[in-house]
Write an enzyme that holds these catalytic residues in place. Structure first.
Site, short mmCIF file in Angstrom:
data_model
loop_
_atom_site.label_atom_id
_atom_site.label_comp_id
_atom_site.label_asym_id
_atom_site.label_seq_id
_atom_site.Cartn_x
_atom_site.Cartn_y
_atom_site.Cartn_z
N GLU A 36 5.57 -3.39 1.33
CA GLU A 36 5.75 -3.14 -0.10
C GLU A 36 5.00 -1.86 -0.42
O GLU A 36 3.76 -1.84 -0.49
CB GLU A 36 5.19 -4.33 -0.91
CG GLU A 36 5.40 -4.21 -2.40
CD GLU A 36 4.80 -5.39 -3.14
OE1 GLU A 36 4.22 -5.15 -4.22
OE2 GLU A 36 4.88 -6.52 -2.65
N GLY B 197 2.41 2.62 5.41
CA GLY B 197 3.57 1.80 5.77
C GLY B 197 4.35 2.40 6.93
O GLY B 197 4.81 1.67 7.83
N CYS C 192 2.27 0.90 -8.37
CA CYS C 192 3.36 1.43 -7.55
C CYS C 192 4.63 1.60 -8.37
O CYS C 192 5.50 2.41 -8.01
CB CYS C 192 3.61 0.54 -6.34
SG CYS C 192 3.99 -1.18 -6.75
N GLY D 262 0.81 -1.21 0.00
CA GLY D 262 0.00 0.00 0.00
C GLY D 262 0.84 1.25 0.00
O GLY D 262 2.00 1.26 -0.44
N SER D 263 0.27 2.32 0.53
CA SER D 263 0.91 3.63 0.47
C SER D 263 2.05 3.76 1.47
O SER D 263 2.10 3.06 2.49
CB SER D 263 -0.12 4.73 0.74
OG SER D 263 -0.51 4.70 2.11
N ALA D 264 2.95 4.69 1.19
CA ALA D 264 4.08 4.93 2.08
C ALA D 264 3.60 5.47 3.42
O ALA D 264 4.16 5.14 4.47
CB ALA D 264 5.06 5.91 1.43
#
Length: 478
Positions: free
Chosen positions: A229, A211, A263, A206-208
């Site tokens: 990831e 994360g 991504c 998913g998104s930073a």
């Protein structure tokens, strides 16, 4: 707890699925109870069960692809390629587990042996994204099950129907219901799942931003595996291009496949200042031919809509912000139907924008930056906190060697798009793009842990130093 989870088609707004949010604690408890029996089965047994799963997906290929296309908005042809990846993942994961986690014994002193084997962690949580709602979570689930883990899977609240069908196929293949649990819900259920004491790790795509939040949450639980990831602000450098049409094709594929919702999509096109004209012309000609339409349109579109109206609104806001800061549109980001999340592919020159945000614009926006020389191109490619994918189009082998050696990314390509990473190789990034837990072929590494054993059939022991001589310790009797 979230309210009822409702999934609608991005292309039409029609509801296609609804379900009540689940209970993270109950799902983890069910997986915890079922895990020991699954882990006790042989590796061959587990691989055979996953092969039945691949056949089950194959038998539903058309219906499954149709569901993905309707729920994500991606073209039907692209949804079919996602199903093909789900099927192929089983054999790739089986081979990867055998290669990455082999059992071995080596001879040691006095007839003993040193053995290395691998054990599953236990119960792993999997949080899936919406852009590849079957393929990407499947890339965690299949390796985890092969290794002997149980799984609690929470699909994105934007694509719950696809997640439900994926789990249905696993159960139909004979994998026990307790071993793979489906948790329906939104962000609240995702946070609750990540916080469960009963999980032994979490696998996230998913998104930073999400994360980073998970990384902070897991900071005090180093005994739990965390595999992240995340996204990227990916550069594609075009330099000394010989075949303009081929280069333009690769750049368009990199930037606009899946409506830019990958991504690995190229976000920044880096070109030599003053030499970019013919290449830009070739790119624009191809952009102007791109069909943007609903997933089942005839002829098939290259791009469908974004996942929802909120995503399209956000991307338009970021695009307008760049325009206000001095970006020059070469092809505008337009909204053909205001009430639906369709966007046209945009190409903008941001060379003169001084304070560009280092962010992942998750959609069909490609930012072009002109630089004076190749060293500046590498500097610009590295001008990001992310480090997922990077490509060089054109140049010589020597130039590519220089690019490969100096660019920070986990996927570095030459004369290939930034996206479409092979499943038979590791996939992951550096910086804000991950936490050094690459997936794809290396997923086996975070789904099992090595155990080292020193073993001997006969017990032998001696202490050679530091003991008094037993004879000298005797007391004289006379």
């Amino acid at each position: 707890m979230s309210s009822m989870i409702i999934s609608t088609e991005p292309a039409t707004g029609v509801e296609i699925w609804r379900g009540a949010p689940g209970d993270a604690g109950a799902e983890v408890a069910a997986a915890r109870e079922a895990w020991p029996e699954w882990a006790a089965h042989s590796l061959a047994f587990r691989i055979e069960a996953l092969r039945r799963f691949a056949n089950e997906v194959r038998s539903r290929e058309q219906a499954f692809a149709d569901l993905i296309a309707r729920e994500t908005g991606k073209p039907f042809w692209e949804a079919r390629t996602e199903i093909a990846s789900v099927i192929a993942k089983v054999e790739i994961s089986a081979n990867a587990y055998l290669e990455r986690t082999p059992s071995r014994k080596v001879e040691a002193a006095l007839g003993s042996k040193v053995a290395v084997r691998h054990k599953p962690h236990g119960v792993l949580a999997v949080l899936g994204p919406y852009n590849f709602p079957a393929h990407l979570p499947n890339g965690h689930i299949v390796p985890a099950l092969i290794a002997g883990n149980a799984v609690v899977f929470k699909p994105s609240e934007k694509t719950p129907a696809t997640g439900a069908m994926l789990v249905e196929c696993l159960h139909a293949a004979g994998i026990p219901e307790g071993v793979v649990r489906l948790l329906i819900g939104g962000p609240a259920e995702g946070k609750a799942l990540a916080a469960q004491e009963g999980i032994d790790g979490l696998l996230f795509t998913g998104s930073a931003g999400a994360g980073m939040a998970l990384h902070r949450q897991f900071a005090e639980t180093p005994h739990k595996i965390l595999a992240l990831e995340l996204g990227g602000n990916n550069p594609i450098v075009a330099w000394d291009v010989a075949d303009l049409d081929t280069a333009a094709t690769m750049i368009v594929q990199s930037a606009y496949l899946s409506a830019g919702q990958r991504c690995t999509a190229a976000r920044r096109l880096i070109v030599e200042d003053g030499a970019e004209g013919p290449l830009v012309e070739a790119i624009v000609k191809l952009i102007d031919r791109i069909i943007v339409d609903h997933p089942h349109a005839d002829p098939q579109p290259f791009m469908g809509p974004l996942i929802d109206v909120a995503a399209a609104d956000h991307l338009q806001e970021r695009y307008l912000d760049l325009m206000m800061k001095g970006a020059r549109p070469i092809r505008r980001l337009d909204r053909p139907w205001e009430e639906r999340p369709y966007l046209t592919p945009a190409l903008i020159d941001v060379t003169d924008v001084k304070d560009r945000a280092d962010e992942e614009l998750f959609g069909p926006v490609l930012q072009m930056i002109r630089v004076k020389d190749f060293d500046a191109a590498i500097d610009e490619a590295n001008a990001t906190r992310f480090g997922l994918a990077a490509s060089l189009i054109g140049g010589s082998p020597q130039l590519y060697d220089k690019y490969w050696a100096n660019v920070r990314a986990g996927v570095i390509n030459w004369n290939k798009p930034t996206n479409g990473a092979p499943s038979n190789a590791p996939f992951g990034g550096v910086g804000m793009s991950g936490n050094h837990r690459p997936s794809a072929f290396y997923a086996a590494d975070y789904c099992a842990y090595p155990v080292t054993s020193s073993e001997s059939e006969v017990a032998r022991a001696a202490i050679a130093q530091g003991l008094r001589d037993p004879v000298s310790d005797l007391t004289p009797t006379d």
